[in-house]
Design a protein around this motif. Structure first.
Motif, short mmCIF file in Angstrom:
data_model
loop_
_atom_site.label_atom_id
_atom_site.label_comp_id
_atom_site.label_asym_id
_atom_site.label_seq_id
_atom_site.Cartn_x
_atom_site.Cartn_y
_atom_site.Cartn_z
N GLN A 26 5.41 49.06 43.13
CA GLN A 26 4.27 48.82 42.24
C GLN A 26 3.10 48.21 43.02
O GLN A 26 1.96 48.63 42.87
CB GLN A 26 4.66 47.92 41.08
CG GLN A 26 3.51 47.66 40.12
CD GLN A 26 3.95 46.88 38.89
OE1 GLN A 26 5.10 46.93 38.48
NE2 GLN A 26 3.01 46.16 38.30
N HIS A 27 3.40 47.23 43.85
CA HIS A 27 2.36 46.59 44.66
C HIS A 27 1.69 47.63 45.57
O HIS A 27 0.46 47.67 45.70
CB HIS A 27 2.94 45.45 45.49
CG HIS A 27 1.95 44.84 46.43
ND1 HIS A 27 0.94 44.01 46.01
CD2 HIS A 27 1.81 44.97 47.77
CE1 HIS A 27 0.21 43.65 47.06
NE2 HIS A 27 0.73 44.22 48.13
N ALA A 29 1.49 50.84 45.10
CA ALA A 29 0.70 51.76 44.26
C ALA A 29 -0.64 51.14 43.88
O ALA A 29 -1.67 51.82 43.89
CB ALA A 29 1.49 52.14 43.02
N VAL A 30 -0.63 49.86 43.54
CA VAL A 30 -1.88 49.19 43.18
C VAL A 30 -2.84 49.20 44.37
O VAL A 30 -4.02 49.50 44.22
CB VAL A 30 -1.60 47.75 42.69
CG1 VAL A 30 -2.89 46.93 42.59
CG2 VAL A 30 -0.88 47.77 41.35
N ARG A 34 -2.87 54.28 43.22
CA ARG A 34 -1.98 55.28 42.63
C ARG A 34 -1.11 54.64 41.55
O ARG A 34 -0.03 55.12 41.24
CB ARG A 34 -1.11 55.96 43.70
CG ARG A 34 -1.85 56.78 44.72
CD ARG A 34 -2.59 57.96 44.12
NE ARG A 34 -1.66 58.90 43.52
CZ ARG A 34 -2.01 59.90 42.72
NH1 ARG A 34 -3.27 60.10 42.42
NH2 ARG A 34 -1.09 60.70 42.21
N TYR A 35 -1.59 53.54 40.96
CA TYR A 35 -0.91 52.84 39.88
C TYR A 35 -1.54 53.25 38.56
O TYR A 35 -2.77 53.18 38.39
CB TYR A 35 -1.03 51.32 40.07
CG TYR A 35 -0.45 50.52 38.93
CD1 TYR A 35 0.91 50.26 38.86
CD2 TYR A 35 -1.27 50.03 37.92
CE1 TYR A 35 1.44 49.52 37.81
CE2 TYR A 35 -0.74 49.29 36.86
CZ TYR A 35 0.61 49.04 36.82
OH TYR A 35 1.14 48.31 35.79
N THR A 37 -0.80 53.39 34.05
CA THR A 37 0.01 52.95 32.92
C THR A 37 0.25 54.16 32.03
O THR A 37 -0.22 55.26 32.30
CB THR A 37 -0.70 51.82 32.14
OG1 THR A 37 -1.98 52.28 31.72
CG2 THR A 37 -0.85 50.57 33.00
N THR A 55 2.90 58.47 43.21
CA THR A 55 2.38 58.15 41.89
C THR A 55 3.33 57.16 41.21
O THR A 55 4.52 57.41 41.13
CB THR A 55 2.27 59.42 41.02
OG1 THR A 55 1.45 60.38 41.72
CG2 THR A 55 1.66 59.12 39.67
N PHE A 56 2.78 56.06 40.72
CA PHE A 56 3.55 55.03 40.02
C PHE A 56 3.00 54.92 38.61
O PHE A 56 1.81 54.63 38.42
CB PHE A 56 3.42 53.68 40.74
CG PHE A 56 4.33 52.61 40.23
CD1 PHE A 56 5.42 52.21 40.97
CD2 PHE A 56 4.10 51.97 39.01
CE1 PHE A 56 6.27 51.19 40.52
CE2 PHE A 56 4.93 50.97 38.55
CZ PHE A 56 6.03 50.58 39.31
N ASP A 58 3.57 52.89 35.19
CA ASP A 58 4.21 51.72 34.60
C ASP A 58 4.26 51.93 33.09
O ASP A 58 3.33 51.59 32.37
CB ASP A 58 3.42 50.47 34.96
CG ASP A 58 4.23 49.20 34.75
OD1 ASP A 58 5.41 49.28 34.34
OD2 ASP A 58 3.67 48.11 35.00
#
Length: 169
Positions: A26-27, A29-30, A34-35, A37, A55-56, A58
């Motif tokens: 996640q970190h 991706a941010v 590429r983060y 929701t 691609t992440f 959440d």
């Protein structure tokens, strides 16, 4: 075939390892933009054969045609006409549902693992292990879902990772 715990990747050996791994992804991706929701902010570009993407998402997601390394923390839903090449990690809620008929192929690797990402502080001294994941397929069609080591290698490269070894049984 049942695998020994030691034969699994480190992030699947314990739920704590899975949580740590997911937080790291996640970190990353941010920091690489590429983060995403859950809808409506899911990506418009899921990668291509020529340009696989990391691609992440959440939360929940509906799979789009794509290529690369895909991480979903909620429920991932797919229809039979949508394929993906690379690695799909459904970690956290641990639900992957493929519904409907279709001819699209999903090639690479899929990991579905269910665990709580967080809990009330009153439960801090309790064990929070793996829960029961869901991989559900309904419908028909001629599409394949199968392991493909070339697609796994391309997916790892999309995230800046590289395979140091592969063990097949």
């Amino acid at each position: 075939t049942q695998f020994a715990n030691a034969d699994l990747p480190y992030f699947l050996q314990t739920a704590d390892n899975a949580r740590e791994f997911l937080n790291t992804l996640q970190h990353q991706a941010v920091t690489t933009n590429r983060y995403f929701t859950s809808s409506p902010t899911t990506p418009t570009d899921w990668g291509t054969d020529a340009n696989p993407k990391f691609t992440f998402i959440d939360g929940d997601a509906t799979l789009s045609e794509g290529s690369g390394l895909l991480v979903v923390t909620g429920t991932l839903t797919s229809d039979g006409n949508t394929g993906f090449k690379g690695i799909i990690l459904v970690l956290g809620e641990g639900v992957f549902e493929r519904k409907g008929n279709g001819n699209a192929d999903t090639l690479g690797a899929i990991v579905v693992a269910s665990f709580q990402r967080t809990w009330p502080t009153s439960e801090n001294n309790q064990t929070h292990g793996f829960l029961s994941p869901v991989f559900s397929t309904t419908g028909g069609g001629t599409g394949d879902t199968r392991y493909d080591s070339d697609e796994v290698t391309k997916a790892l490269a999309a995230n800046g990772l590289r395979a140091l070894g592969v063990r097949e049984y």
